[in-house]
Design a protein around this motif. Structure first.
Motif, PDB file in Angstrom:
ATOM      1  N   LYS A 215      -8.397 -32.452   2.929  1.00 13.91           N
ATOM      2  CA  LYS A 215      -9.540 -31.833   3.604  1.00 13.91           C
ATOM      3  C   LYS A 215      -9.379 -30.316   3.670  1.00 13.91           C
ATOM      4  O   LYS A 215     -10.336 -29.565   3.448  1.00 13.91           O
ATOM      5  CB  LYS A 215      -9.688 -32.403   5.012  1.00 13.91           C
ATOM      6  N   GLU A 216      -8.150 -29.855   3.946  1.00 13.21           N
ATOM      7  CA  GLU A 216      -7.897 -28.408   3.995  1.00 13.21           C
ATOM      8  C   GLU A 216      -8.169 -27.768   2.634  1.00 13.21           C
ATOM      9  O   GLU A 216      -8.806 -26.709   2.540  1.00 13.21           O
ATOM     10  CB  GLU A 216      -6.445 -28.138   4.415  1.00 13.21           C
ATOM     11  N   LEU A 217      -7.703 -28.414   1.557  1.00  8.06           N
ATOM     12  CA  LEU A 217      -7.934 -27.888   0.218  1.00  8.06           C
ATOM     13  C   LEU A 217      -9.431 -27.876  -0.105  1.00  8.06           C
ATOM     14  O   LEU A 217      -9.956 -26.897  -0.641  1.00  8.06           O
ATOM     15  CB  LEU A 217      -7.179 -28.727  -0.812  1.00  8.06           C
ATOM     16  N   ALA A 218     -10.118 -28.966   0.227  1.00 10.93           N
ATOM     17  CA  ALA A 218     -11.554 -29.067  -0.048  1.00 10.93           C
ATOM     18  C   ALA A 218     -12.327 -27.969   0.676  1.00 10.93           C
ATOM     19  O   ALA A 218     -13.185 -27.298   0.083  1.00 10.93           O
ATOM     20  CB  ALA A 218     -12.067 -30.445   0.372  1.00 10.93           C
ATOM     21  N   GLU A 219     -12.028 -27.772   1.946  1.00 15.03           N
ATOM     22  CA  GLU A 219     -12.732 -26.748   2.730  1.00 15.03           C
ATOM     23  C   GLU A 219     -12.457 -25.348   2.180  1.00 15.03           C
ATOM     24  O   GLU A 219     -13.361 -24.507   2.122  1.00 15.03           O
ATOM     25  CB  GLU A 219     -12.301 -26.831   4.199  1.00 15.03           C
ATOM     26  N   THR A 220     -11.226 -25.118   1.762  1.00 13.06           N
ATOM     27  CA  THR A 220     -10.861 -23.807   1.218  1.00 13.06           C
ATOM     28  C   THR A 220     -11.624 -23.520  -0.069  1.00 13.06           C
ATOM     29  O   THR A 220     -12.150 -22.415  -0.264  1.00 13.06           O
ATOM     30  CB  THR A 220      -9.341 -23.739   0.957  1.00 13.06           C
ATOM     31  N   MET A 221     -11.711 -24.502  -0.955  1.00 10.38           N
ATOM     32  CA  MET A 221     -12.399 -24.292  -2.226  1.00 10.38           C
ATOM     33  C   MET A 221     -13.904 -24.118  -2.040  1.00 10.38           C
ATOM     34  O   MET A 221     -14.541 -23.317  -2.734  1.00 10.38           O
ATOM     35  CB  MET A 221     -12.094 -25.446  -3.183  1.00 10.38           C
ATOM     36  N   VAL A 222     -14.480 -24.842  -1.088  1.00 10.96           N
ATOM     37  CA  VAL A 222     -15.913 -24.670  -0.805  1.00 10.96           C
ATOM     38  C   VAL A 222     -16.180 -23.262  -0.285  1.00 10.96           C
ATOM     39  O   VAL A 222     -17.164 -22.614  -0.671  1.00 10.96           O
ATOM     40  CB  VAL A 222     -16.401 -25.745   0.196  1.00 10.96           C
ATOM     41  N   GLU A 223     -15.298 -22.771   0.572  1.00 11.79           N
ATOM     42  CA  GLU A 223     -15.440 -21.400   1.099  1.00 11.79           C
ATOM     43  C   GLU A 223     -15.375 -20.370  -0.035  1.00 11.79           C
ATOM     44  O   GLU A 223     -16.143 -19.398  -0.060  1.00 11.79           O
ATOM     45  CB  GLU A 223     -14.349 -21.101   2.134  1.00 11.79           C
ATOM     46  N   ILE A 224     -14.445 -20.574  -0.961  1.00 11.72           N
ATOM     47  CA  ILE A 224     -14.330 -19.653  -2.107  1.00 11.72           C
ATOM     48  C   ILE A 224     -15.624 -19.662  -2.908  1.00 11.72           C
ATOM     49  O   ILE A 224     -16.166 -18.608  -3.254  1.00 11.72           O
ATOM     50  CB  ILE A 224     -13.149 -20.051  -3.023  1.00 11.72           C
TER      51      ILE A 224
END
Length: 433
Positions: A215-224
């Motif tokens: 979830k942390e990785l997913a949220e980070t990539m969406v933000e990018i």
């Protein structure tokens, strides 16, 4: 600007400026910064992390280090998809014809595999004559005319990321969310798509083993993606066992055909339809996810999806007859049945061990220049939740090797049994947008 000062700054928990990040990426790519200093910085990032602005700047620095693909000549919204990787993951081959059938432009850049099995490009090369190296004009023509194209990534796409990833791989600095996110998103940004759907795998066959990490990785990539003006959605999907029933290359192509004919395994079908539906919404074909999902199910039922796959094969030089006659795909010489060592319900499968078994059979690469045996792989006869008796076939190995004892033992050790039936698996954990 002294590199040692930047190492110390990050070691102390400071934030690197945009100029400092570009100095780091440009210098290391050019060879003016030595491996030992870059290794120290990467380890500092692993321990201290990066904020959202730093990750976006690192992503853009990777993008600017090489070629960027201009897809402006393609009409409408260009939609791409990326998976963080897993065992039996052939979703890209399913969603390309499926989403294109809805009239959405799918401009797909994919790579080769290094590890368990081949990448999407390797799988497609199981089809006789299929051309994965397209000129820019061919790629654009196919997307404009047929709504779809797939090609191997440019050798000069994000070269900084390639060089830094190789260093991360040998310095135990791979498992950093900021570094993973920048690596993945830089390729998608450089590939020129307007919108991206990210398939973030979680479980024993994925890089992210826990839901919190995924979830942390997913949220980070969406933000990018959002910070760089790309419509981006991330879907966290299950990889606690191989996806579908086939692991390999040619046999995974066969399973793709089954899904598009409406005969696919439930987990693979649901994951593929979910990703495809989100892509179709981003591409403007449908107003919401539910309508898109229902419409794409109908595309499969009517046979339109498998016909679109046949068209994809034909326009890229492959033999379309393999879609109606999958037996024309490469076939292994030997097929070994793996038997259950005890009775009970299958409660867990170590997907990574299954993936390594496939590689030992010839389906993957240990080194970058290894040749793939397209016919090699395995079929998961039993999956989590299935009831088995001792001596039942749980898996079939496909290989050109007369002896595959190591792979067979690894598959046996990957299965776990219990007297109690396990809870059903959630195939889709979360959608982040």
């Amino acid at each position: 600007m002294r590199f040692v000062d930047l190492i110390n700054k990050k070691k102390q928990g400071g934030n690197l400026t945009r100029d400092e990040i570009h100095f780091i990426v440009e210098g290391y790519t050019a060879g003016t910064i030595p491996d030992y200093q870059m290794s120290a910085l990467l380890m500092a990032i692993c321990f201290k992390g990066m904020d959202k602005r730093e990750i976006a700047d690192l992503t853009l620095a990777y993008v600017n280090s090489g070629d960027q693909i201009d897809l402006a000549e393609i009409e409408g919204i260009k939609v791409d998809k990326h998976s963080t990787g897993g065992v039996g993951d052939k979703v890209s081959l399913i969603i390309i014809p499926l989403v294109a059938s809805a009239g959405v432009h799918v401009a797909k850049m994919s790579g080769r595999g290094l590890g368990h099995t081949g990448g999407t490009i390797d799988k497609l090369e199981s089809i006789d004559g299929f051309k994965t190296e397209l000129t820019r004009d061919e790629f654009i023509h196919n997307v404009n005319t047929y709504k779809m194209a797939i090609a191997g990534q440019s050798a000069n796409l994000t070269p900084a990321d390639k060089k830094i990833y190789a260093l991360r791989d040998v310095t135990a600095t791979v498992d950093s969310v900021p570094l993973i996110a920048a690596s993945v998103m830089s390729k998608k940004i450089a590939s020129g798509a307007d919108a991206v759907v990210l398939d973030v795998k979680v479980g024993s066959g994925a890089f992210m083993k826990s839901l919190a990490e995924a979830k942390e990785l997913a949220e980070t990539m969406v933000e990018i993606g959002k910070s760089l003006n790309r419509k981006t959605i991330a879907i966290v999907t299950d990889m606690s066992q191989p996806l579908g029933r086939e692991v390999g290359n040619a046999n995974e192509v066969k399973e793709v055909i089954e899904v598009l004919e409406g005969r696919g395994a439930p987990d693979l079908t649901i994951v593929s339809l979910t990703i495809a539906a989100h892509m179709a919404v981003l591409g403007g074909a449908y107003p919401d996810f539910d309508k898109a999902y229902t419409a794409l199910e109908l595309v499969i039922k009517t046979g339109k999806a498998v016909e679109k796959l046949k068209q994809l094969v034909k326009i890229q030089g492959g033999n379309p007859d393999v879609i109606e006659n999958p037996e024309k795909l490469p076939q292994a010489k030997y097929h070994f049945e793996v038997k259950a060592t005890e009775s009970g319900y299958v409660t867990a499968i170590n997907a990574e061990a299954v993936g390594v078994s496939a590689m030992l059979l010839g389906a993957g690469r240990k080194k970058k220049d290894d040749q793939i045996a397209h016919a090699a792989g395995l079929t998961m006869v039993k999956k989590i939740g299935d009831k088995v008796n001792k001596g039942d076939t749980i898996c079939i190995l496909h290989t050109d090797m007369e002896n595959c004892e190591e792979a067979e033992n690894m598959v046996k050790s990957a299965y776990y049994f219990s007297d109690n039936e396990p809870q059903p698996i959630n195939y889709i954990y979360e959608v982040i947008q």
